[in-house]
Each structure stands twice: as C-alpha cells, then as structure tokens.
Design a protein around this motif. Structure first.
Motif, short mmCIF file in Angstrom:
data_model
loop_
_atom_site.label_atom_id
_atom_site.label_comp_id
_atom_site.label_asym_id
_atom_site.label_seq_id
_atom_site.Cartn_x
_atom_site.Cartn_y
_atom_site.Cartn_z
N PRO A 175 -3.59 -0.03 -4.48
CA PRO A 175 -4.34 1.06 -3.85
C PRO A 175 -5.53 0.52 -3.04
N LEU A 176 -5.88 1.22 -1.98
CA LEU A 176 -7.06 0.86 -1.19
C LEU A 176 -8.19 1.84 -1.49
N TYR A 177 -9.28 1.30 -1.96
CA TYR A 177 -10.43 2.17 -2.24
C TYR A 177 -11.71 1.36 -2.26
N GLU A 178 -12.82 2.06 -2.15
CA GLU A 178 -14.11 1.43 -2.35
C GLU A 178 -14.92 2.30 -3.30
N ARG A 184 -1.84 13.71 -1.35
CA ARG A 184 -0.44 14.17 -1.27
C ARG A 184 -0.03 14.53 0.16
N ARG A 185 -0.65 13.86 1.12
CA ARG A 185 -0.21 14.05 2.50
C ARG A 185 0.82 13.01 2.89
N LEU A 186 1.01 12.02 2.00
CA LEU A 186 2.00 10.97 2.26
C LEU A 186 2.76 10.72 0.97
N ILE A 231 0.85 -1.21 0.00
CA ILE A 231 0.00 0.00 0.00
C ILE A 231 0.88 1.25 0.00
N GLU A 232 1.90 1.26 0.85
CA GLU A 232 2.71 2.47 1.01
C GLU A 232 3.51 2.83 -0.24
N THR A 233 3.85 1.80 -1.02
CA THR A 233 4.56 2.09 -2.28
C THR A 233 3.59 2.48 -3.38
N GLY A 234 2.30 2.33 -3.11
CA GLY A 234 1.30 2.68 -4.15
C GLY A 234 1.09 1.57 -5.17
N THR A 268 -3.68 5.01 1.31
CA THR A 268 -3.92 5.38 -0.09
C THR A 268 -4.55 6.76 -0.18
N LYS A 269 -5.48 7.02 0.72
CA LYS A 269 -6.14 8.33 0.73
C LYS A 269 -5.09 9.44 0.93
#
Ligand code: TPP
Ligand code: SF4
Ligand code: MG
Lengths: 339, 412
Positions: free
Chosen positions: A264-267, A285-287, A258-261, A279-280
């Motif tokens: 992605p986590l989404y619904e 762009r906060r991470l 997840i952290e490397t992108g 992912t959010k």
C-alpha cells in the motif's frame, strides 16, 4: 518553563513539493559509476532520493547492493558527500551525523546551515538487523534526518536470501522449494511502516513509496526532510535478479504491487494517515484490486506456487483491505479487540 | 539520588578549575571530557564504566559542558553514533565495559579501519558468562590488533591526564586512530583520590581543536568515505594504518613532552620503573595491580631482596625498544596478566606472549615467567606477589624455570 526541552530544534531545509515532472530539477547528484544490475529499481531510488534532497545533503549507506554495487573505489556515483555505514547502523549513522553537525554548529565550530542527513538501508539492514537502531533514532525529536529503506525483498547483495521483508512462500537461496517442502519461507512480510508509526507516536513522518511513481516518491522525500525531526520512508523496489524477471518490467511490477494491494502507498504525517495514488482509490473503492496472481506469476521467484498457494496469498492480501482496522497499515481486527 | 548528590558536589564551574579535587577515576575522566570540550557523547548502561556517563550527563544538565548527549539503545549503536559524529568533525567520547564492549565489536573494528579518532574508556570487566562484574583485561585487549591505541592507567590523576593526552594523540592528523583507556573496573573507576584539575586555559594550550581537514564529511567537501576496495586496495590501506600506528609512538612522546611542560609533571610516556636499580628480578604489569606489587617490592627491598617493578602504560603502540632496553638489564622478569589466552604459547596470558616476543631478539635474554592472577576482580594480594617474586628469585639463582606460566591465588 516550557514543557518542550530547550535541546530542540533547528530549522530543517524547506523543500517544497515538485509541482509536476517538468518542475523537477535537472541536476543529478547520483551519476554514473555504479554497477548495479540492469533494471535495478533500487539504483533508481537512490537517484530520485538525492535529486529530491539536493546538494546540501550528507548520505550514509548501509552495507547491501546500494553500497557494494554503487561505490567501487575511484568510481563513486555520489556527487554529495557519502559514507558507508554498517549493515545494522542506518539509524545510528543518521543520528551520529546529525548530532555531530548540530553540536558543531551550536557551538560555533561550523558554519550554521540546514544540512539534510539521509541514511539508507536495505530490507535486511532495516527490517531485520537495524530495526533496533532505527527505532531508537526515531525517538530523538531534536535531530532532523531521514532513514530510507530500499526494500528489494531479500538480502540481495549476498545472493538473494530471505529477510524480514521477503514475501510469504518466496523462493530465495535460503528458502528454496524442494521435493519435500514446497514452501520454505513460512513468514509473512514484516509490516514495517505500520509498526514504526504505531510504536513511535512522536515521529512526525513515515511513508511508503514506490519508484514506479517517481514524482510522488520524490515529494515524499522532500516532505520527510522538511518536516523536522527523524523520519522514515519505506520503498518497495523490484529487483530483476532476486525476483527473476526480465529487467524490462521493473516499472510495471512496481505498479502491479500497488494495484494488487500487496504493497500500500500511504504517508502518516503528524499522526494523520493519508493514502495516495492508486492505493487511495482502492481504499475508497474507486478501483478494484487486481488479483495477486497477475503479480506473482510474472516472477520466477514464485514459479513453484500452485493454485493453493496463490489462493492463500490472495486471502491474506484480502484481509489487509477487508479486516485490518486501518487497511494496509494496522493489522488488528476489530473483533480481536472485543468489539 | 545519592549518585546525583555525588555528581553535584564534584562538578566545578570553569572558573573554579586549577585546584585539587577528591574524585574517582570515572569523575576524573568526566572532568577531562569537560575541559576537552567534547561535542558528542553516547551512553549505555553497564557496570562499572557507566558512572562516568552519569557524571557527564549531570555536567550537561547543569550547563558545565555543551555537548550532544545521546542515550543509545545498545553499545553497537553507541559506538556507531560517535563514529559518524567524528566523521563530520565532532570531538567525541564514548565508553563501555566487558560484554558491552564486545557488543560494539563491529563498530570498534570499522572505527579503527576508518581512522576516526574516537576516544573511549573501557572500565575493565570480566566477560560473563558466568556472571561477573570484576576486573579483567580481556575486554579492551580484544581490539589490540585492529588499530586502537590502548593505554592502561594506575591512579586517578593519571586517568585524568591520559584522557587529555588521548584526545591529542588520536586527533593528530599523523595518527587519526581511536584510543581506548583501560580503567580497572572498581579499583580505579570507583576509588577516589586527590586530583589536580587544571585550568581551561592550560588545557587549551595543550589540546588544539579537532580538525578533520580534507577527510571531513561535509557538503563543502563532497568525498565518498569507505567505498568498496577489495583486493585492489585494501592491503595498501591496511599498510597506512600500520604506518599511522608506528607514527603514533613519536606523537605520544611529543604529547608527553608538552604535557609535562604545561602541567608541571614528570611522566615518561611508555614505562614506569619502580625500584629497578640493580634489581635481579622484576615484575611487569599494567593497571592498578601496580599498587600491591609496589608495596610488596618495597617490603622485600627492606629485607635486601633485589626486586623491582615495571609498569606498562601503552599496550598499543607496544613500546618494543623501550621494553627491550629496560628488561635486558634483569636476570628474571615475571609478566603479570589480568587476562587469559587459552591455547596460546605456553598457555600464557596476552601480555606474557607479547613481552616474550619483544625480548626474543636480545643477545642475552632474561628468563621469563608468566603469572595469571586477579581474574574476575579478585584482589592481587601481597602474599600472591611475594609468591611470584620468590619463584623468580629462585630462578635467578638456579637459572631454571620449572613452570613458564603460573596461576596465582587460585583455589585448587
Ligand atoms: C554484520 C554483517 N553481517 C552480514 C553482512 C553480509 N552482508 C553484506 S550485504 C548483505 C545483504 C544486505 O541485505 P539488504 O539490507 O536487504 O540489502 P541488499 O543487499 O538487498 O541491497 C549482507 C547480509 C555484513 N556486511 N555485515
Ligand atoms: S541484485 Fe537487485 S538490488 Fe542488487 S543490484 Fe541487482 S537488481 Fe539491484
Ligand atoms: Mg534487500
């Protein structure tokens, strides 16, 4: 007359989100008796999935590790009713079970009750062989059911062969690096949930999950079962045997994906896209995404990668976030749409 | 539009039953499904069986039948869906033809392995390539070893009747095996005749609700179905299926007894004999080729030839004793195959080798011919049947068989 058919719909179970780890039920419906590898995240997914769904559930399982290694005769770990289904049949198994229950209840041949129907499949069973039946099932709005794909990124049970869920370049027993060809797996991983969401606009709920974020994962299952109609969840599951790492690190590798992108986590609920978790933050762009190198080099299955390969992997992953019209979800670049 | 009109004219309100209707084989089975009150049915288009599913969808749309009707995206799904619906206790119906049936083959195998009483129609069709919709029996016969009961039908009334019998036998807990009804493509699926459609009350007397009992998949009965058994248990489970198939014979006999009583028929379960009294030679076959064969037999009887015909109704369970008792009386028997089995003993058809095997232990055996004909839906003609019988009459005199297996009506 109403536009909607009178063949629709009975109420599904209402399963509210667990508000914190301490609110999760203590009962287990996936007990001991399985013989999956140490550190198998898919086994954890089974356990969390059915914990989230509760006892009034029928589970159908496609051929694969989660059938073969789980249900040895006389030692079933399933506390709920469980039935095997064929490798490409998760969609049909869910549909047939839901239709049978619905017809019998409507006709007064069975006590009326909202019973959860969950069919699971692996990436081989879901992204490859069962795709047609899953797609067909997601088109039937009158049946409440969930199809959960546990994606360990290979045909694991048959000895780790490349599937439509396997990442680019990976070493599997069908795509081994050799003296002439370092990269035998030339296919990029299939974008399952984006495809299903785009292709089935009437499907009310699809989501991606990772068991490293257990509470989120369970709550997505609960939402999928409560919303009504057919739903789909795609779970990324580190697999120590297929990915070749110490079982100790399953949880951490899930986080890194997840952290490397890379995953992605989404619904997508009633066509509204919601990213969640890290992912959010990445989307907002906060991470900052970690380099894919941090993830790839932790696993033996990428040990043959040279810098060039890692760069390519990074470039493709960057595109997911920088170019896709919906980052991580829909791989269409605006410039290709003539803008 | 034409199809709709046809369907409309034949759907009876339940009050209107117990009457004669002019209907096709497909329509007859649709009515049987309505009266059996099926719960789940799945459809996928392929000629010639699919007319049946058109009829059923119209019955549901008109409120004459209450069932979940699922249009599947492939035959594999079509058969998997009903398999799972059956496991949760639903009475299910499904069907296919030719390559469609083969597309479902994996599901067909496990349906039998799981002992799920799915009732299916096979509108028999050639296995293209090269493209052909005509009747051949290789489609349905391909499951003959897997635990499917298989029956072949001659006329439309029988199609209706056997459909009810199929539900009853398949769902009997002593059996719990799927059952496929072979309907010769076009010849039976699409030809009409007068059919007595009984009242719902009578059908209910004959056919009790499906009760899966302790095998029901339901949260109140949280069992695990089809776990991994491997060499530890599989052979015992196979043996149980074998026992169930053996038991099915008695269950079929019971069902016919009740059927004859309730509906006023006079069927024998496994074989129909036609003009076999004092015959020297008889032809044996299944399905609609009975008609040209019977006509030919009658004509030759008028000329004083001692010929007859035996029609096989159930291919699985194969009625070994009945076949022996019946055929031992004759000098020569000719087995007609509307199928092929390349490379088999004598390169004979599938029925030919089954019958030869069944006759092997008789102290005195008739001479046996195999006749392969009617493939791809080619008509079985009176000339062709006469050719078969002449060969057999010659053998009855000479006691010699020149060619064991003969293809009839083939351009050389
Ligand atoms: C029709 C069919 N083809 C092939 C197989 C062999 N097979 C059994 S398990 C399996 C692997 C399935 O992979 P996946 O769905 O990813 O599940 P995993 O084993 O990885 O858990 C395969 C190919 C089968 N059971 N059925
Ligand atoms: S091979 Fe992978 S998915 Fe299969 S049991 Fe082992 S860890 Fe789990
Ligand atoms: Mg897999």
């Amino acid at each position: 007359m109403e536009a909607r058919s009178d063949l629709l719909v009975e109420e599904p179970q209402k399963l509210d989100a667990f508000k914190g780890v301490k609110k999760v039920t203590v009962e287990e419906y996936f007990g001991s008796g399985h013989r999956t590898c140490q550190g198998c995240e898919s086994a954890l997914v089974m356990k969390l999935m059915i914990k989230a769904a509760g006892p009034r559930t029928v589970v159908l399982g496609s051929t694969g590790c989660m059938y073969v290694a789980n249900t040895t005769y006389y030692t079933t770990p399933w506390v709920v009713p469980f039935m095997h289904t064929q490798l490409g049949s998760s969609g049909s198994a869910a549909l047939g079970t839901a239709a049978g229950l619905k017809a019998l209840m409507r006709k007064g041949k069975m006590k009326e009750e909202a019973i959860n129907v969950i069919a699971f499949c692996g990436d081989g069973g879901g992204l490859d062989m069962g795709l047609s039946a899953i797609s067909a099932t997601l088109m039937h709005p009158q049946y409440n059911l969930l199809i959960l794909c546990y994606d360990n990124e290979s045909y694991a049970n048959t000895d780790i062969q490349a599937s439509g869920g396997s990442p680019w370049g990976v070493n599997t027993t069908f795509t081994p690096p050799g003296k002439k060809h370092r990269i035998m797996q030339t296919r990029w991983k299939k974008n399952m949930v984006g495809m299903l969401a785009a292709g089935h606009p009437e499907c009310r709920y699809v989501a991606t999950v990772c068991a490293s974020y257990a509470l989120d994962m369970m709550n997505k299952v609960r939402k999928a079962l409560s919303i009504g109609g057919p739903t789909f969840i795609h779970s990324l599951d580190p697999c120590p045997k297929g990915w070749d790492y110490d079982p100790l690190y399953s949880h951490e590798l899930g986080e890194l994906a997840i952290e490397t992108g890379i995953f992605p986590l989404y619904e997508i609920e009633d066509r509204k896209l919601k990213y969640y978790g890290k992912t959010k933050k990445i989307v907002e762009r906060r991470l900052k995404r970690k380099p894919v190198r941090d993830y790839l080099l932790r696993q033996g299955r990428f040990a043959h990668f040279i810098d060039e390969d890692i760069d390519y992997f990074q470039k493709k992953t960057d595109e997911m976030w920088e170019k896709w019209v919906l980052p991580g979800v829909i791989p269409i670049h605006p410039e290709e749409m003539g803008k | 539009m034409a199809v709709q009109a046809a369907a409309q004219s034949t759907v009876g309100k339940s009050g209107a039953d117990d009457r004669e209707m002019l209907i096709s084989g497909c329509e007859a089975i649709a009515h049987a499904c309505r009266l059996a009150d099926i719960d789940v049915v799945t459809a996928y288009p392929i000629r010639p069986y699919d007319t049946l599913m058109q009829m059923i969808s119209k019955m549901i749309a008109d409120g004459d039948l209450d069932a979940d009707y699922i249009v599947a995206e492939s035959e594999h799904s079509q058969f998997e869906i009903v398999k799972h619906a059956s496991a949760v206790g639903a009475r299910v119906f499904v069907g296919s033809s030719g390559v469609g049936w083969f597309y479902a083959m994996e599901a067909l195998a496990v349906t039998a392995g799981l002992r799920l009483p799915v009732v299916a129609v096979v509108g028999n069709r050639a296995l293209d390539d090269p493209g052909a919709f005509g009747c051949e029996h290789n489609d349905a016969l391909a499951v003959r070893d897997l635990g499917w009961m298989l029956t072949w039908v001659d006329v439309v009334q029988e199609a209706f009747d056997i459909a009810l019998i199929a539900f009853r036998v398949a769902e009997d807990p002593r059996v719990f095996l799927p059952c496929a009804l072979g309907l010769d493509g076009a010849f039976l699926t699409h030809s009409q005749s007068l059919v007595r459609v009984p009242s719902k009350e009578k059908v209910d007397q004959f056919l009790k609700p499906y009760d899966r009992g302790s095998k029901l998949l339901h949260p109140d009965n949280p069992i695990t179905i089809a776990p991994q058994v491997n060499e530890d248990w599989l052979i015992e489970i196979r043996r149980q299926s074998d026992e169930a198939m053996k038991r099915s014979k008695g269950v079929i006999e019971d069902a016919y007894r009740d059927f004859n009583r309730i509906f006023g028929r006079n069927y024998s379960p496994f074989l129909e004999e036609y003009m076999t009294d004092d015959a020297d030679v008889v032809l044996v076959g299944q399905g609609t080729l009975a008609l040209p064969v019977k006509v030919t037999v009658r004509k030759l009887r008028e000329k004083g030839k001692k010929v007859g015909f035996v029609r096989l109704k159930w291919f699985r369970p194969f009625p070994t004793e009945e076949v022996q008792d019946c055929l031992k009386k004759f000098k020569v028997v000719g087995i007609i195959d509307r199928d092929y089995s390349y490379g088999s003993p004598y390169s004979g058809g599938i029925l030919y080798n089954e019958f030869r095997s069944a006759l092997y232990d008789l102290p005195t055996r008739p001479k046996v011919y195999g006749f392969i004909c009617g493939l791809g839906g080619r008509e079985v003609t009176i000339d062709g049947v006469t050719e078969m019988i002449n060969m057999m009459l010659e053998t009855a005199k000479s006691n010699k068989v020149d060619r064991e297996v003969v293809w009839i009506g083939v351009r050389e």
